[in-house]
Design an enzyme around this catalytic site. Structure first.
Site, short mmCIF file in Angstrom:
data_model
loop_
_atom_site.label_atom_id
_atom_site.label_comp_id
_atom_site.label_asym_id
_atom_site.label_seq_id
_atom_site.Cartn_x
_atom_site.Cartn_y
_atom_site.Cartn_z
N GLY A 240 57.29 -125.50 23.73
CA GLY A 240 57.90 -126.74 24.19
C GLY A 240 58.19 -127.59 22.97
O GLY A 240 58.72 -127.10 21.98
N GLU A 241 57.81 -128.86 23.03
CA GLU A 241 58.05 -129.77 21.92
C GLU A 241 56.69 -130.33 21.49
O GLU A 241 56.05 -131.06 22.23
CB GLU A 241 58.97 -130.90 22.39
CG GLU A 241 60.02 -131.28 21.35
CD GLU A 241 59.40 -131.82 20.07
OE1 GLU A 241 59.82 -131.39 18.98
OE2 GLU A 241 58.50 -132.65 20.15
N SER A 242 56.25 -129.96 20.29
CA SER A 242 54.88 -130.27 19.87
C SER A 242 54.61 -131.77 19.80
O SER A 242 53.51 -132.22 20.15
CB SER A 242 54.56 -129.61 18.53
OG SER A 242 55.43 -130.05 17.51
N ILE B 47 62.48 -119.50 19.02
CA ILE B 47 63.33 -120.65 19.36
C ILE B 47 62.78 -121.88 18.63
O ILE B 47 61.70 -122.37 18.97
CB ILE B 47 63.36 -120.90 20.88
CG1 ILE B 47 63.82 -119.65 21.63
CG2 ILE B 47 64.26 -122.10 21.19
CD1 ILE B 47 63.65 -119.74 23.14
N ARG B 48 63.49 -122.34 17.63
CA ARG B 48 63.03 -123.48 16.80
C ARG B 48 61.56 -123.27 16.42
O ARG B 48 60.73 -124.17 16.53
CB ARG B 48 63.20 -124.80 17.55
CG ARG B 48 64.64 -125.20 17.78
CD ARG B 48 64.75 -126.49 18.56
NE ARG B 48 64.12 -127.59 17.84
CZ ARG B 48 63.60 -128.67 18.42
NH1 ARG B 48 63.60 -128.77 19.74
NH2 ARG B 48 63.08 -129.64 17.71
N CYS C 131 54.46 -120.81 20.04
CA CYS C 131 55.45 -121.69 19.44
C CYS C 131 54.89 -123.10 19.25
O CYS C 131 54.10 -123.32 18.34
CB CYS C 131 56.75 -121.68 20.26
SG CYS C 131 58.17 -122.32 19.33
N GLU D 138 56.39 -115.12 26.84
CA GLU D 138 56.58 -115.46 28.25
C GLU D 138 58.05 -115.38 28.67
O GLU D 138 58.36 -115.42 29.87
CB GLU D 138 56.01 -116.85 28.56
CG GLU D 138 56.82 -118.04 28.06
CD GLU D 138 56.64 -118.35 26.58
OE1 GLU D 138 57.19 -119.38 26.13
OE2 GLU D 138 55.96 -117.59 25.86
N HIS E 15 57.83 -116.40 21.72
CA HIS E 15 57.66 -116.71 23.14
C HIS E 15 57.55 -115.44 23.99
O HIS E 15 58.55 -115.02 24.59
CB HIS E 15 58.88 -117.50 23.66
CG HIS E 15 59.01 -118.88 23.14
ND1 HIS E 15 58.53 -119.98 23.79
CD2 HIS E 15 59.61 -119.34 22.02
CE1 HIS E 15 58.83 -121.07 23.10
NE2 HIS E 15 59.47 -120.72 22.02
N ARG F 11 56.75 -126.60 10.86
CA ARG F 11 57.46 -126.84 12.12
C ARG F 11 58.95 -126.55 11.94
O ARG F 11 59.54 -126.86 10.91
CB ARG F 11 57.22 -128.31 12.50
CG ARG F 11 57.68 -128.71 13.86
CD ARG F 11 57.11 -130.10 14.20
NE ARG F 11 57.78 -130.67 15.34
CZ ARG F 11 58.81 -131.51 15.26
NH1 ARG F 11 59.27 -131.88 14.08
NH2 ARG F 11 59.38 -131.98 16.35
#
Length: 201
Positions: free
Chosen positions: A49-51, A139-140, A81, A182, A180, A110
Site C-alpha cells: 500500500g502506501e507506507s 510496484i513502486r 512492499c 498476493e 507482491h 523507499r
C-alpha cells in the site's frame, strides 16, 4: 490440525488479496484494525500500500504500540512492499514524519525501483520456498540496501537492471518481501509464512 489465526493489518492497501491468499493455504485469515483484534491472532501480515499512510493510520487507530509489543514478544509478521518498509529499522527516501515498527535490522530505500510507471515483473528465487523461481510483481517497490548480522537474505532479483538487489529477507519470526505475492495467484510465500506461524505457536 487447527488453522492458525493470521490477521492482515487493514488500515490501507491489499488487504482482501492477502486474506484470500492466506485462507487458500489453510489459515483462519481476518482483517485487523483494532488492538483487541490483534490480541486474537497468531501472526500478522502488513500489506502493500502506501507506507506513509499506513504509518499515520497506525497512530490514529492506536495500533502502533500494540504491534510493537507483539513483535517484541515474538509474533510472526510478514510485510510485503509497504509492509517491508514498515518493518525496517531505517528507511531512505521516506518522509521525515513516517515511523515503522522497526522489527528487522535493515535499511530499505523507499520507491527504489522507481515510480508507478516503472513497475515491473521478474523471477525471484526465495530460499525455503520450493518449486523454482517466483514470478514477482514490483510496484513502486523498495529494495534492501543493508542487513544486520541477524538478518537472512532469502531472495534477490536474478536478472535485468535490478539484478542482485535484495528483495526478500527474514529475521527470526519476521519476513519481508518488496514484491507482491498476493497479486499473482502464486501462494507459495503465503504458505511459507503460514508454516512459520505454525512453528511459532
Amino acid at each position: 490440525m487447527t488453522a492458525p489465526v493470521i490477521g492482515v493489518l487493514a488500515l490501507q492497501g491489499d488487504v482482501r488479496e492477502h486474506v484470500a491468499a492466506l485462507a487458500a493455504v489453510g489459515a483462519d485469515a481476518r482483517p485487523v484494525r483494532r488492538p483487541a483484534e490483534l490480541d486474537a491472532v497468531d501472526g500478522l501480515v502488513i500489506p502493500g500500500g502506501e507506507s506513509t499512510t499506513i504509518s499515520k493510520l497506525a497512530d490514529i487507530f492506536e495500533m502502533r504500540e500494540p504491534i510493537d509489543k507483539r513483535i517484541a514478544d515474538g509474533l510472526p509478521v510478514y510485510g510485503s512492499c509497504a509492509g517491508m518498509i514498515m518493518l525496517a529499522t531505517e528507511v531512505l527516501d521516506g518522509r521525515p514524519d513516517q515511523r515503522g515498527f522497526a522489527g528487522i535490522d535493515m535499511t530499505v530505500r523507499r520507491n527504489a525501483f522507481g515510480r508507478q510507471v516503472d513497475s515491473f515483473e521478474a523471477p525471484v528465487t526465495v530460499a525455503g520456498v520450493s518449486g523454482g523461481p517466483l514470478h514477482a510483481v514490483f510496484i513502486r517497490a523498495p529494495w534492501v540496501e543493508r542487513v544486520g548480522a541477524g538478518v537472512q537474505v532469502i531472495g534477490v532479483v536474478t536478472g535485468g537492471a535490478a539484478a542482485d538487489r535484495i528483495v526478500a529477507v527474514r529475521q527470526g519470526n519476521l519476513l519481508a518481501t518488496s514484491f507482491h505475492p498476493e497479486l499473482t495467484g502464486d501462494l507459495r510465500v503465503h504458505a511459507y509464512f503460514v508454516d512459520l506461524v505454525r512453528a511459532a505457536t
